[in-house]
Design a protein around this motif. Structure first.
Motif, PDB file in Angstrom:
ATOM      1  N   SER B 236       0.848  -1.183   0.000  1.00 39.54           N
ATOM      2  CA  SER B 236       0.000   0.000   0.000  1.00 39.54           C
ATOM      3  C   SER B 236       0.884   1.234   0.000  1.00 39.54           C
ATOM      4  CB  SER B 236      -0.876  -0.012   1.254  1.00 39.54           C
ATOM      5  OG  SER B 236      -1.596   1.173   1.338  1.00 39.54           O
ATOM      6  N   PRO B 237       0.679   2.209  -0.890  1.00 37.96           N
ATOM      7  CA  PRO B 237      -0.271   2.153  -1.992  1.00 37.96           C
ATOM      8  C   PRO B 237       0.080   1.034  -2.983  1.00 37.96           C
ATOM      9  CG  PRO B 237       0.843   4.298  -1.879  1.00 37.96           C
ATOM     10  CD  PRO B 237       1.432   3.461  -0.834  1.00 37.96           C
ATOM     11  N   LYS B 238      -0.863   0.772  -3.862  1.00 37.41           N
ATOM     12  CA  LYS B 238      -0.707  -0.337  -4.806  1.00 37.41           C
ATOM     13  C   LYS B 238       0.497  -0.166  -5.736  1.00 37.41           C
ATOM     14  CE  LYS B 238      -5.583  -0.816  -5.699  1.00 37.41           C
ATOM     15  NZ  LYS B 238      -6.514  -0.762  -6.813  1.00 37.41           N
ATOM     16  N   MET B 239       0.952  -1.301  -6.288  1.00 39.38           N
ATOM     17  CA  MET B 239       2.022  -1.249  -7.281  1.00 39.38           C
ATOM     18  C   MET B 239       1.538  -0.491  -8.529  1.00 39.38           C
ATOM     19  SD  MET B 239       3.985  -4.382  -9.181  1.00 39.38           S
ATOM     20  CE  MET B 239       4.886  -5.024  -7.799  1.00 39.38           C
ATOM     21  N   ASN B 240       2.475   0.311  -9.109  1.00 35.33           N
ATOM     22  CA  ASN B 240       2.151   1.019 -10.359  1.00 35.33           C
ATOM     23  C   ASN B 240       2.424   0.108 -11.546  1.00 35.33           C
ATOM     24  OD1 ASN B 240       1.765   3.615  -9.046  1.00 35.33           O
ATOM     25  ND2 ASN B 240       3.981   3.589  -8.741  1.00 35.33           N
ATOM     26  N   PHE B 241       1.580   0.227 -12.552  1.00 36.30           N
ATOM     27  CA  PHE B 241       1.807  -0.541 -13.777  1.00 36.30           C
ATOM     28  C   PHE B 241       2.001   0.411 -14.947  1.00 36.30           C
ATOM     29  CE2 PHE B 241      -0.733  -3.572 -11.212  1.00 36.30           C
ATOM     30  CZ  PHE B 241       0.244  -4.543 -11.084  1.00 36.30           C
ATOM     31  N   PHE B 242       3.000   0.086 -15.784  1.00 36.73           N
ATOM     32  CA  PHE B 242       3.282   0.906 -16.964  1.00 36.73           C
ATOM     33  C   PHE B 242       3.239   0.022 -18.201  1.00 36.73           C
ATOM     34  CE2 PHE B 242       5.592   2.571 -13.325  1.00 36.73           C
ATOM     35  CZ  PHE B 242       5.156   3.895 -13.285  1.00 36.73           C
ATOM     36  N   ILE B 243       2.633   0.551 -19.261  1.00 37.11           N
ATOM     37  CA  ILE B 243       2.658  -0.196 -20.525  1.00 37.11           C
ATOM     38  C   ILE B 243       3.972   0.121 -21.247  1.00 37.11           C
ATOM     39  CG2 ILE B 243       0.156  -0.344 -20.806  1.00 37.11           C
ATOM     40  CD1 ILE B 243       0.356   2.118 -22.644  1.00 37.11           C
ATOM     41  N   ALA B 244       4.268  -0.662 -22.277  1.00 34.88           N
ATOM     42  CA  ALA B 244       5.563  -0.525 -22.970  1.00 34.88           C
ATOM     43  C   ALA B 244       5.787   0.907 -23.441  1.00 34.88           C
ATOM     44  CB  ALA B 244       5.617  -1.500 -24.143  1.00 34.88           C
ATOM     45  N   ALA B 245       4.732   1.554 -23.919  1.00 35.15           N
ATOM     46  CA  ALA B 245       4.892   2.891 -24.485  1.00 35.15           C
ATOM     47  C   ALA B 245       5.328   3.913 -23.441  1.00 35.15           C
ATOM     48  CB  ALA B 245       3.575   3.334 -25.127  1.00 35.15           C
ATOM     49  N   LEU B 283       2.833  15.886 -12.995  1.00 34.62           N
ATOM     50  CA  LEU B 283       2.367  15.946 -11.611  1.00 34.62           C
ATOM     51  C   LEU B 283       0.914  16.415 -11.561  1.00 34.62           C
ATOM     52  CD1 LEU B 283       3.301  15.616  -8.665  1.00 34.62           C
ATOM     53  CD2 LEU B 283       3.915  18.047  -8.685  1.00 34.62           C
ATOM     54  N   GLU B 284       0.082  15.633 -10.911  1.00 32.23           N
ATOM     55  CA  GLU B 284      -1.337  15.990 -10.830  1.00 32.23           C
ATOM     56  C   GLU B 284      -1.752  16.442  -9.445  1.00 32.23           C
ATOM     57  OE1 GLU B 284      -4.068  13.267 -12.880  1.00 32.23           O
ATOM     58  OE2 GLU B 284      -3.599  14.925 -14.237  1.00 32.23           O
ATOM     59  N   LEU B 285      -1.220  15.774  -8.435  1.00 34.75           N
ATOM     60  CA  LEU B 285      -1.699  16.017  -7.075  1.00 34.75           C
ATOM     61  C   LEU B 285      -0.652  15.519  -6.091  1.00 34.75           C
ATOM     62  CD1 LEU B 285      -4.420  16.621  -5.413  1.00 34.75           C
ATOM     63  CD2 LEU B 285      -4.670  14.135  -5.381  1.00 34.75           C
ATOM     64  N   VAL B 286      -0.496  16.211  -4.976  1.00 31.64           N
ATOM     65  CA  VAL B 286       0.419  15.729  -3.938  1.00 31.64           C
ATOM     66  C   VAL B 286      -0.359  15.550  -2.642  1.00 31.64           C
ATOM     67  CG1 VAL B 286       2.493  16.206  -2.583  1.00 31.64           C
ATOM     68  CG2 VAL B 286       2.391  16.891  -4.992  1.00 31.64           C
ATOM     69  N   GLU B 287      -0.239  14.356  -2.065  1.00 33.78           N
ATOM     70  CA  GLU B 287      -0.844  14.112  -0.745  1.00 33.78           C
ATOM     71  C   GLU B 287       0.274  14.143   0.280  1.00 33.78           C
ATOM     72  OE1 GLU B 287      -4.562  11.157  -0.901  1.00 33.78           O
ATOM     73  OE2 GLU B 287      -2.792  10.328  -1.840  1.00 33.78           O
ATOM     74  N   GLN B 288       0.183  15.074   1.210  1.00 32.93           N
ATOM     75  CA  GLN B 288       1.234  15.233   2.214  1.00 32.93           C
ATOM     76  C   GLN B 288       0.817  14.486   3.476  1.00 32.93           C
ATOM     77  OE1 GLN B 288       4.173  15.485   3.734  1.00 32.93           O
ATOM     78  NE2 GLN B 288       4.561  17.310   2.487  1.00 32.93           N
ATOM     79  N   LEU B 289       1.600  13.456   3.867  1.00 37.24           N
ATOM     80  CA  LEU B 289       1.225  12.676   5.042  1.00 37.24           C
ATOM     81  C   LEU B 289       2.203  12.868   6.181  1.00 37.24           C
ATOM     82  CD1 LEU B 289       0.411  10.375   2.426  1.00 37.24           C
ATOM     83  CD2 LEU B 289      -1.023   9.962   4.413  1.00 37.24           C
ATOM     84  N   GLY B 290       3.023  13.941   6.109  1.00 42.21           N
ATOM     85  CA  GLY B 290       3.958  14.217   7.193  1.00 42.21           C
ATOM     86  C   GLY B 290       5.236  13.425   7.036  1.00 42.21           C
ATOM     87  N   GLU B 291       5.152  12.124   7.363  1.00 44.72           N
ATOM     88  CA  GLU B 291       6.317  11.252   7.275  1.00 44.72           C
ATOM     89  C   GLU B 291       6.792  11.126   5.826  1.00 44.72           C
ATOM     90  OE1 GLU B 291       5.193   7.382   8.389  1.00 44.72           O
ATOM     91  OE2 GLU B 291       7.150   6.506   7.951  1.00 44.72           O
ATOM     92  N   TYR B 292       5.853  11.122   4.921  1.00 42.19           N
ATOM     93  CA  TYR B 292       6.187  11.038   3.501  1.00 42.19           C
ATOM     94  C   TYR B 292       5.077  11.711   2.702  1.00 42.19           C
ATOM     95  CZ  TYR B 292       3.002   7.057   3.809  1.00 42.19           C
ATOM     96  OH  TYR B 292       1.921   6.262   4.059  1.00 42.19           O
ATOM     97  N   ALA B 293       5.325  11.826   1.415  1.00 32.61           N
ATOM     98  CA  ALA B 293       4.316  12.428   0.548  1.00 32.61           C
ATOM     99  C   ALA B 293       4.030  11.478  -0.598  1.00 32.61           C
ATOM    100  CB  ALA B 293       4.818  13.761   0.005  1.00 32.61           C
ATOM    101  N   GLY B 302      -0.956   8.246 -20.591  1.00 32.52           N
ATOM    102  CA  GLY B 302      -2.207   8.171 -19.829  1.00 32.52           C
ATOM    103  C   GLY B 302      -2.212   7.178 -18.684  1.00 32.52           C
ATOM    104  N   SER B 303      -1.081   6.516 -18.364  1.00 32.22           N
ATOM    105  CA  SER B 303      -1.058   5.615 -17.206  1.00 32.22           C
ATOM    106  C   SER B 303      -0.907   6.440 -15.935  1.00 32.22           C
ATOM    107  CB  SER B 303       0.123   4.648 -17.297  1.00 32.22           C
ATOM    108  OG  SER B 303       0.153   4.010 -18.543  1.00 32.22           O
ATOM    109  N   GLU B 304      -1.811   6.215 -14.993  1.00 34.85           N
ATOM    110  CA  GLU B 304      -1.691   6.929 -13.721  1.00 34.85           C
ATOM    111  C   GLU B 304      -0.760   6.163 -12.804  1.00 34.85           C
ATOM    112  OE1 GLU B 304      -5.477   7.848 -11.983  1.00 34.85           O
ATOM    113  OE2 GLU B 304      -6.309   8.377 -13.950  1.00 34.85           O
ATOM    114  N   PHE B 305       0.055   6.887 -12.047  1.00 42.36           N
ATOM    115  CA  PHE B 305       0.893   6.199 -11.062  1.00 42.36           C
ATOM    116  C   PHE B 305       1.178   7.093  -9.868  1.00 42.36           C
ATOM    117  CE2 PHE B 305       5.224   7.956 -11.847  1.00 42.36           C
ATOM    118  CZ  PHE B 305       5.006   8.649 -13.034  1.00 42.36           C
TER     119      PHE B 305
END
Lengths: 276, 342
Positions: B236-245, B283-293, B302-305
């Motif tokens: 968590s968070p989930k693994m990111n997946f990227f296509i060949a392109a 960069l679309e959005l940053v979630e700040q959780l203190g210990e990490y972001a 178009g792959s989100e990660f």
């Protein structure tokens, strides 16, 4: 008129309507009890008397002519006996239908309930003959059996619904604990459904108590219940209103008192559940 | 104590088959967690072991004994239910003693066992209370106590923490871990929460649609997921997946085909310059959780990660960020979802 005022008026109207309905239901009973304390002459007086000197003469005469307590005892025994037998059959049946439901369970319940749609008189002949053949005519045993069978579908349906309220996990936990089916019913299902069983029993007792058809047809003297007792006061020369009122009051009183007393137990029983 | 052997286990409800030939070995004393999305069959599998569900095919053996036809109470298993399933009309003491009474255990033995279990779970003070006067956490302990007194060979837990609030859940999780440490019994635990799975398990069994996707230690599943499903489910968070392109040819791992998918966990993405980048995203959005972001990005394809960073990026939204990862942290999945790198 503001919305709030309108709401207040609607509430008042609803309360008034409820009171009127309650009085309409209660009035005949009130009138019956009142009439039972009048003389025969006062009873048929027009306009009806509201204020009069009460007399116990009707009650004394009834006890003189017949034995009220014998009929009352028959009613008690057949109503409680019939209910007990119905419960003994319905509890295991409802248990198995509630906890081992199949896609046919609903059909079986409907089929049983459909027997209640049959007019009782439709099975009068066979039951009459069977009663004679088994030498059960005019016995309390016969009425107990008839009453049990008569109420069985309803008792079973209500218990089925109460049993289904018991969370399945609790029965599974008891299965993991190694409870036998008998102990599961006795130690888990019955205590948890106690309020439901008590109110079902009360309903069944009331239905048995008020049953008139079978009791009039299948008894003559020995096993006659209070409903037959009331019916026996139809005299060929017409109704004696004051006496019939007294008889009816005597027939109703025990079950009304019993229901009123049991009500408190029932409310406790129903709120005890609190399974979660 | 005993291990478990499950062979070709099948469950059918009428025409519908929900369990498709499951094989599984559980060692004596092991803490095994069944994990998977809802409807994957993990609870059904547990209930088949418990004896609460009939077995349509295959066998379950506890120790050396096949138990397919053995009553639940005689399998040497005890179960803790999600809803606690305490007997509401009995005191805590009676709840715990009930199973032993059914087995006709002598009264003094029952008393000894109930009190010693109550001691372990610190519920001695509540023994005479009824369950409805207990909090959720206390009820859960009673449910565990009810299992302990039976001294089972195998403990079964069916999502035992899901009715507790977050802080109590962490605490009870620790207690269950300690309990396993202390009793050293075989424990099978069902959850859909992968954090519970990772923290408690000696061995995790990932299920999907009535089939086992992978069996392994938490770290094995994390480092070498057998397929995309497991890769996505564990961590968590989930693994990111990227296509060949998404990945420039020069940056692709060895043996990466055009139809393959590249998987990199958010915590393994490292910022780098454009030239050495394996993946890049706006960069679309940053979630700040203190210990990490957590930076949420989207590739030009178009792959989100998501990238997990110790310090949040200073770039403005919409700017490109470049990332790389060490080869050991990259997972390659073929078109059918199976891992080429596990």
């Amino acid at each position: 008129m503001t919305d709030r005022q309108r709401q207040i008026w609607i509430d008042r109207a609803a309360v008034t309507a409820a009171w009127i309905a309650a009085l309409v239901f209660f009035f005949p009973i009130f009138w019956m009890v009142l009439t039972s304390f009048k003389t025969e002459g006062q009873a048929i007086q027009v306009p009806p008397l509201l204020i009069f000197e009460p007399t116990l003469e009707n009650y004394l005469e009834i006890q003189d002519r017949t034995n009220y307590f014998k009929f009352a005892m028959n009613s008690v025994i057949t109503a409680f006996g019939g209910t007990l037998v119905a419960l003994l059959i319905a509890i295991p049946s409802a248990y198995s239908m509630a906890f081992n439901t199949t896609h046919r369970t609903k059909d079986v319940l409907m089929w049983m309930l459909s027997t209640k749609m049959l007019p009782a008189v439709g099975v009068l002949m066979p039951i009459y003959f069977l009663a004679q053949k088994f030498d059960l005519f005019d016995t309390r045993t016969l009425l107990v059996v008839i009453y049990a069978m008569m109420n069985l579908p309803i008792v079973m349906l209500i218990l089925f619904n109460y049993f289904r309220e018991i969370p399945k996990e609790i029965l599974e936990a008891s299965r993991m604990d190694g409870t036998s089916t008998f102990n599961e019913i006795r130690q888990i299902v019955l205590p948890l459904a106690w309020g439901g069983i008590a109110s079902t029993a009360l309903l069944s007792i009331i239905l048995c108590w008020n049953e008139a058809f079978w009791s009039i047809v299948l008894t003559t003297t020995d096993a006659s219940t209070l409903t037959a007792f009331v019916a026996s006061f139809q005299a060929p020369e017409g109704l004696f209103w004051a006496k019939v009122s007294a008889v009816s009051t005597l027939a109703c009183a025990p079950i009304v008192v019993f229901g009123w007393m049991a009500q408190k137990q029932l409310v406790q029983g129903l709120t005890f559940g609190a399974v979660k | 104590m005993a291990g478990l052997t499950i062979r070709n286990l099948v469950k059918r409800y009428g025409e519908v088959q929900v369990m498709h030939g499951v094989d599984l070995d559980i060692e004596d004393g092991e803490f095994v967690v069944f994990v998977g999305p809802s409807g994957c069959g993990k609870s059904t599998l547990l209930r088949m072991i418990a004896g609460l569900e009939d077995i349509s095919g295959g066998t379950v053996a506890i120790g050396d004994r096949e138990v397919n036809e053995v009553a639940p109470s005689k399998r040497g298993v005890a179960m803790v239910f999600q809803t606690y399933a305490l007997y509401p009309h009995m005191t805590v003491y009676k709840n715990m003693a009930f199973g032993l009474q059914q087995a006709k255990t002598p009264q003094d033995e029952i008393d000894r066992r109930v009190r010693s279990a109550a001691e372990v779970l610190q519920i001695t003070d509540y023994l005479e209370r009824s369950p409805r006067n207990l909090s959720g956490g206390q009820r859960q302990r009673v449910a565990i106590g009810r299992a302990i007194v039976r001294d089972p060979e195998v403990f079964l837990f069916d999502e035992p923490l899901s009715n507790l609030d977050a802080s109590l859940r962490v605490q009870t999780r620790l207690e269950i871990a300690r309990l396993h440490e202390r009793l050293k019994s075989t424990m099978i635990y069902v959850t859909h929460d992968q954090v519970e799975a990772m923290t408690l398990a000696d061995k995790i069994v990932v299920l999907r649609d009535g089939r086992i996707e992978q069996v392994g230690s938490p770290i094995e599943l994390y480092e070498r997921p057998a397929n995309k499903f497991v890769a996505q489910f564990i961590g968590s968070p989930k693994m990111n997946f990227f296509i060949a392109a998404d990945v420039p040819p020069a940056s692709r791992p060895d043996g990466f085909a055009d139809s393959d998918t590249l998987g990199i966990r958010p915590e393994h993405l490292v910022r780098c310059d454009e030239a050495s980048a394996r993946v890049a995203g706006k960069l679309e959005l940053v979630e700040q959780l203190g210990e990490y972001a957590l930076a949420h990005l989207i590739t030009p394809e178009g792959s989100e990660f998501i990238a997990k960073m110790e310090t949040p990026p200073t770039e403005a939204h919409g700017e490109m960020l470049y990332f790389t990862a060490v080869p050991e942290r990259m997972h390659v999945f073929s078109a059918d979802g199976l891992s080429k790198t596990a």
